[in-house]
Scaffold this active site. Structure first.
Site, mmCIF file in Angstrom:
data_model
loop_
_atom_site.group_PDB
_atom_site.id
_atom_site.type_symbol
_atom_site.label_atom_id
_atom_site.label_comp_id
_atom_site.label_asym_id
_atom_site.label_seq_id
_atom_site.Cartn_x
_atom_site.Cartn_y
_atom_site.Cartn_z
ATOM 1 N N ARG A 43 2.390 -5.015 5.961
ATOM 2 C CA ARG A 43 2.587 -6.398 5.602
ATOM 3 C C ARG A 43 3.793 -6.307 4.495
ATOM 4 O O ARG A 43 3.868 -5.240 3.944
ATOM 5 C CB ARG A 43 1.383 -6.908 5.081
ATOM 6 C CG ARG A 43 0.817 -6.032 3.943
ATOM 7 C CD ARG A 43 1.117 -6.621 2.548
ATOM 8 N NE ARG A 43 0.499 -5.779 1.575
ATOM 9 C CZ ARG A 43 1.391 -4.779 0.962
ATOM 10 N NH1 ARG A 43 2.698 -4.646 1.322
ATOM 11 N NH2 ARG A 43 0.821 -3.948 0.045
ATOM 12 N N GLU A 49 1.555 -9.343 -7.071
ATOM 13 C CA GLU A 49 1.455 -7.858 -7.162
ATOM 14 C C GLU A 49 0.553 -7.353 -8.063
ATOM 15 O O GLU A 49 0.493 -7.598 -9.264
ATOM 16 C CB GLU A 49 2.838 -7.233 -7.273
ATOM 17 C CG GLU A 49 3.323 -6.158 -6.665
ATOM 18 C CD GLU A 49 3.270 -6.675 -4.937
ATOM 19 O OE1 GLU A 49 2.404 -6.343 -4.231
ATOM 20 O OE2 GLU A 49 4.347 -7.228 -4.435
ATOM 21 N N GLY A 143 5.409 0.765 0.304
ATOM 22 C CA GLY A 143 4.950 -0.784 0.074
ATOM 23 C C GLY A 143 4.784 -1.801 1.219
ATOM 24 O O GLY A 143 4.755 -2.861 0.976
ATOM 25 N N SER A 145 2.399 -1.106 3.550
ATOM 26 C CA SER A 145 1.130 -0.861 3.621
ATOM 27 C C SER A 145 0.779 -0.053 5.191
ATOM 28 O O SER A 145 -0.007 -0.681 5.888
ATOM 29 C CB SER A 145 0.567 -2.231 3.993
ATOM 30 O OG SER A 145 -0.757 -2.506 3.233
ATOM 31 N N SER A 146 1.629 0.914 5.456
ATOM 32 C CA SER A 146 1.439 1.699 6.411
ATOM 33 C C SER A 146 -0.052 2.408 6.476
ATOM 34 O O SER A 146 -0.792 2.510 7.230
ATOM 35 C CB SER A 146 2.439 3.063 6.585
ATOM 36 O OG SER A 146 2.265 3.834 5.552
ATOM 37 N N ASP A 190 -4.011 -5.757 1.801
ATOM 38 C CA ASP A 190 -3.558 -5.308 3.112
ATOM 39 C C ASP A 190 -4.396 -5.293 4.317
ATOM 40 O O ASP A 190 -3.877 -5.414 5.483
ATOM 41 C CB ASP A 190 -3.078 -3.835 2.930
ATOM 42 C CG ASP A 190 -2.447 -3.306 1.487
ATOM 43 O OD1 ASP A 190 -1.961 -4.603 0.854
ATOM 44 O OD2 ASP A 190 -2.124 -2.432 1.013
ATOM 45 N N ASN A 233 3.575 8.018 -2.719
ATOM 46 C CA ASN A 233 2.251 7.926 -1.878
ATOM 47 C C ASN A 233 1.377 7.754 -3.118
ATOM 48 O O ASN A 233 0.998 8.358 -3.969
ATOM 49 C CB ASN A 233 2.199 9.266 -1.191
ATOM 50 C CG ASN A 233 0.765 9.576 -0.572
ATOM 51 O OD1 ASN A 233 -0.270 9.660 -1.212
ATOM 52 N ND2 ASN A 233 0.659 9.209 0.789
ATOM 53 N N LYS A 234 0.600 6.736 -2.860
ATOM 54 C CA LYS A 234 -0.256 6.180 -3.746
ATOM 55 C C LYS A 234 -1.486 7.268 -4.154
ATOM 56 O O LYS A 234 -1.892 7.471 -5.102
ATOM 57 C CB LYS A 234 -1.086 4.836 -3.237
ATOM 58 C CG LYS A 234 -0.434 3.845 -3.367
ATOM 59 C CD LYS A 234 -1.275 2.688 -3.185
ATOM 60 C CE LYS A 234 -1.942 2.430 -1.708
ATOM 61 N NZ LYS A 234 -1.072 2.378 -0.540
HETATM 62 P P1 ADP Z 1 1.695 2.675 2.112
HETATM 63 O O1 ADP Z 1 2.476 1.858 0.873
HETATM 64 O O2 ADP Z 1 2.909 2.632 3.394
HETATM 65 O O3 ADP Z 1 0.560 2.195 2.353
HETATM 66 P P2 ADP Z 1 0.773 5.424 1.103
HETATM 67 O O4 ADP Z 1 1.538 6.300 0.465
HETATM 68 O O5 ADP Z 1 -0.516 4.797 0.707
HETATM 69 O O6 ADP Z 1 1.892 4.136 1.430
HETATM 70 O O7 ADP Z 1 0.375 5.745 2.681
HETATM 71 C C1 ADP Z 1 1.179 6.492 3.408
HETATM 72 C C2 ADP Z 1 0.576 7.574 4.176
HETATM 73 O O8 ADP Z 1 -0.125 7.081 5.400
HETATM 74 C C3 ADP Z 1 1.421 8.755 4.784
HETATM 75 O O9 ADP Z 1 1.618 9.780 3.846
HETATM 76 C C4 ADP Z 1 0.644 9.076 5.947
HETATM 77 O O10 ADP Z 1 -0.487 10.060 5.418
HETATM 78 C C5 ADP Z 1 0.013 7.950 6.381
HETATM 79 N N1 ADP Z 1 0.775 7.516 7.460
HETATM 80 C C6 ADP Z 1 1.566 6.269 7.484
HETATM 81 N N2 ADP Z 1 2.059 5.978 8.692
HETATM 82 C C7 ADP Z 1 1.890 7.106 9.570
HETATM 83 C C8 ADP Z 1 2.220 7.310 10.855
HETATM 84 N N3 ADP Z 1 3.164 6.739 11.486
HETATM 85 N N4 ADP Z 1 1.620 8.575 11.375
HETATM 86 C C9 ADP Z 1 0.755 9.293 10.667
HETATM 87 N N5 ADP Z 1 0.557 8.960 9.262
HETATM 88 C C10 ADP Z 1 0.957 8.047 8.733
HETATM 89 P P1 NG1 Z 2 0.614 -0.711 -0.719
HETATM 90 O O1 NG1 Z 2 0.878 0.378 -1.752
HETATM 91 O O2 NG1 Z 2 1.733 -1.496 -0.801
HETATM 92 O O3 NG1 Z 2 0.035 -0.240 0.473
HETATM 93 C C1 NG1 Z 2 -1.147 -1.302 -2.762
HETATM 94 C C2 NG1 Z 2 -2.490 -1.779 -2.528
HETATM 95 C C3 NG1 Z 2 -2.995 -3.064 -2.538
HETATM 96 C C4 NG1 Z 2 -2.212 -3.776 -3.601
HETATM 97 C C5 NG1 Z 2 -0.898 -3.321 -3.817
HETATM 98 C C6 NG1 Z 2 -0.188 -4.012 -5.232
HETATM 99 C C7 NG1 Z 2 -4.152 -0.166 -1.135
HETATM 100 C C8 NG1 Z 2 -4.462 0.241 0.340
HETATM 101 N N1 NG1 Z 2 -3.116 -1.179 -1.204
HETATM 102 O O4 NG1 Z 2 -0.397 -1.643 -1.602
HETATM 103 O O5 NG1 Z 2 -4.208 -3.621 -2.276
HETATM 104 O O6 NG1 Z 2 -2.911 -3.706 -4.827
HETATM 105 O O7 NG1 Z 2 -0.642 -1.995 -3.803
HETATM 106 O O8 NG1 Z 2 -0.145 -5.369 -4.967
HETATM 107 O O9 NG1 Z 2 -4.567 0.265 -2.374
#
Ligand code: ADP
Ligand code: NG1
Length: 458
Positions: A43, A49, A143, A145-146, A190, A233-234
């Site tokens: 998304r 935010e 950011g 939301s993967s 997300d 990475n969060k």
């Molecule tokens: P986001 O803001 O995209 O949610 P995060 O840092 O919270 O970022 O999460 C990213 C993590 O999700 C990656 O380090 C990986 O572990 C997992 N991830 C995302 N996309 C994939 C993918 N295509 N295949 C495997 N793991 C993935």
């Molecule tokens: P990202 O890092 O974009 O997936 C995170 C939080 C959201 C929200 C936003 C900031 C998770 C899974 N996602 O999103 O809930 O707080 O940061 O608005 O913790």
């Protein structure tokens, strides 16, 4: 009427190049064909935010980029997970022995979060085994939301493989809770939009109870996503949880000051609801209660009349127990002002005045300033990127998602879109080095997409 679950769509894999490629890879890996496929989208958050975990409404839209998983339930109780991208190593475990490692957030742990969410919800003793192959096209740690798309996809995969059903809202709530097994204390934006997204509509997502309302964006507006080329990475850092804890502490301070039962309060919206006042009044209260200087753990304990031990074990998350400074004034001010901007954004979309684009753009610019100065979740690259986007025709531009890197979203009048894309490409990406800028610079216009789906071969 009971709420609906995610739709099931009949497809011919042969007509969809991505599915066909996955099917071929699945066959060569597991020696059998997938029984079904699940997709869950990422998304882009347009405004609102870092306020979902404070209980406030946010305004995202689902994007086309998604996580897609091909699945074959198997008789053995083994769960096998592979990825089309060789960067992500294969993983297997017994379905009765699920462990989620919070200290090292490897990719398969996100899948296990979704799986465990369903297992816990139904109190399942015997989960079915599965062979799964995942293909993801959401830029990770950016950011968009993967991580939540992966958790939601895994939740829906587990639900279907075990012959169970739930509504989209129930799934979103379960996946919100279960993503916290990875260690991040996120809100529910997300997961909600990943299940409740609809083509052509942005959504106002409200919490407690969770609900999504259509927001029709102006027809002459385009939204552009641009990657700063910095990943964050969060779960591997404490930035995100520190902000959640600062907001939690701010809520407890405000509640105590107003004589509420502050120990039960977890988020800022609860304080507002209990006081029965509006957001402007909450902003005045912030000025009255907090000083501008950061608070030390000792000062927090003194004000809340608790011990350091209580602060650590009863309020803070594991990875924030050693934080030395908490900025309560700045974080609370951001949250209440950002919550008000979300409502103004929705109102402008509904009333559609002639200068809608300018008004919406102004709100997005204010949101970025607040994220940068009060919430301190931007970074120099993102600040430069939003400036460049505005310079080349964006009416508004802001970081999107958690920040500290990742993407910016810009509102651009559609007639200026081709020039903006060409100029931002030159001004931001051409001079940059590194994998993200050179191999696959991420700069594209996006439209509101649909939510999670199950695909079956016709
Ligand atoms: P986001 O803001 O995209 O949610 P995060 O840092 O919270 O970022 O999460 C990213 C993590 O999700 C990656 O380090 C990986 O572990 C997992 N991830 C995302 N996309 C994939 C993918 N295509 N295949 C495997 N793991 C993935
Ligand atoms: P990202 O890092 O974009 O997936 C995170 C939080 C959201 C929200 C936003 C900031 C998770 C899974 N996602 O999103 O809930 O707080 O940061 O608005 O913790």
């Amino acid at each position: 009427m009971a709420e609906e679950g995610p739709s099931i769509r009949l497809i011919q894999a042969a007509e969809h190049p991505r599915l066909l490629k996955m099917k071929e890879m699945f066959v060569s890996k597991f020696g059998s064909v997938p029984e079904f496929y699940v997709r869950a989208p990422g998304r882009v958050n347009l405004i609102g935010e870092h306020i979902d975990y404070c209980g406030y409404a946010v305004l995202p839209m689902a994007v086309e980029q998604d996580i897609l998983i091909a699945v074959e339930p198997v008789k053995s109780q083994t769960f096998y997970l592979a990825n089309t991208n060789s960067f992500y190593r294969d993983f297997s475990t017994s379905v009765n022995d699920i462990h989620i490692n919070k200290t090292k957030p490897q990719w398969h742990n996100y899948f296990l979060c979704g799986l465990k969410g369903i297992q816990d919800h139904f109190n399942l003793k015997n989960l079915t085994g599965m062979n799964c192959l995942l293909d993801g096209i959401i830029p990770p740690s950016s950011g968009l939301s993967s991580s939540s798309a992966l958790v939601c996809c895994a939740g829906l995969v587990t639900l279907r493989a075990n012959g169970l059903s739930l509504s989209k809202t129930e799934l979103a709530e379960i996946c919100t809770k279960s993503e916290r097994y990875i260690g991040t204390e996120g809100g529910g934006m997300d997961q909600a939009i990943s299940f409740l997204g609809e083509e052509g509509m942005a959504k106002l997502i409200e919490f407690n109870p969770l609900r999504a309302t259509d927001v029709q964006l102006p027809s002459e507006a385009s939204f552009v996503i641009a990657h700063s080329c910095v990943e964050m990475n969060k779960a591997a850092t404490s930035h995100f949880n520190t902000r959640v804890m600062e907001c939690r502490l701010a809520a407890k301070f405000l509640a105590k000051y107003k004589g509420l039962k502050w120990k039960e309060i977890l988020c800022l919206k609860e304080v507002q609801v209990k006081l029965g006042v509006n957001l402007e009044e909450m902003l005045l209260l912030v000025e009255e209660v907090f000083h501008l200087e950061p608070y030390s753990p000792e000062e927090i304990c003194k004000c809340l009349e608790i011990s350091l031990e209580e602060l650590r074990t009863q309020i803070l998350s594991k990875n924030t127990q050693d934080v030395l400074l908490f900025k309560l004034y700045q974080r609370a001010k951001h949250v209440f002002s950002e919550a008000a901007r979300v409502l103004q954004f929705k109102k402008i979309c509904e009333e559609a005045p002639a200068n809608s684009i300018q008004l919406l753009g102004d709100l997005m610019n204010q949101s970025h300033v607040s994220c940068r100065t009060l919430y301190e979740c931007s970074c120099p690259e993102l600040d430069r990127l939003v400036d460049i986007c505005r310079q080349f025709g964006a009416q508004g531009s802001r970081l999107t998602g958690a920040g500290w890197g990742g993407c910016a979203v810009s509102l651009v009048p559609t007639d200026k879109l081709p020039d903006l894309l060409a100029n931002v490409q030159k001004a931001y990406y051409q001079s940059k080095k590194g994998r993200l800028a050179v191999e696959k610079p991420c700069l594209f216009a996006t439209k509101p997409g649909g939510g999670a789906l199950v695909f079956l071969e016709a």
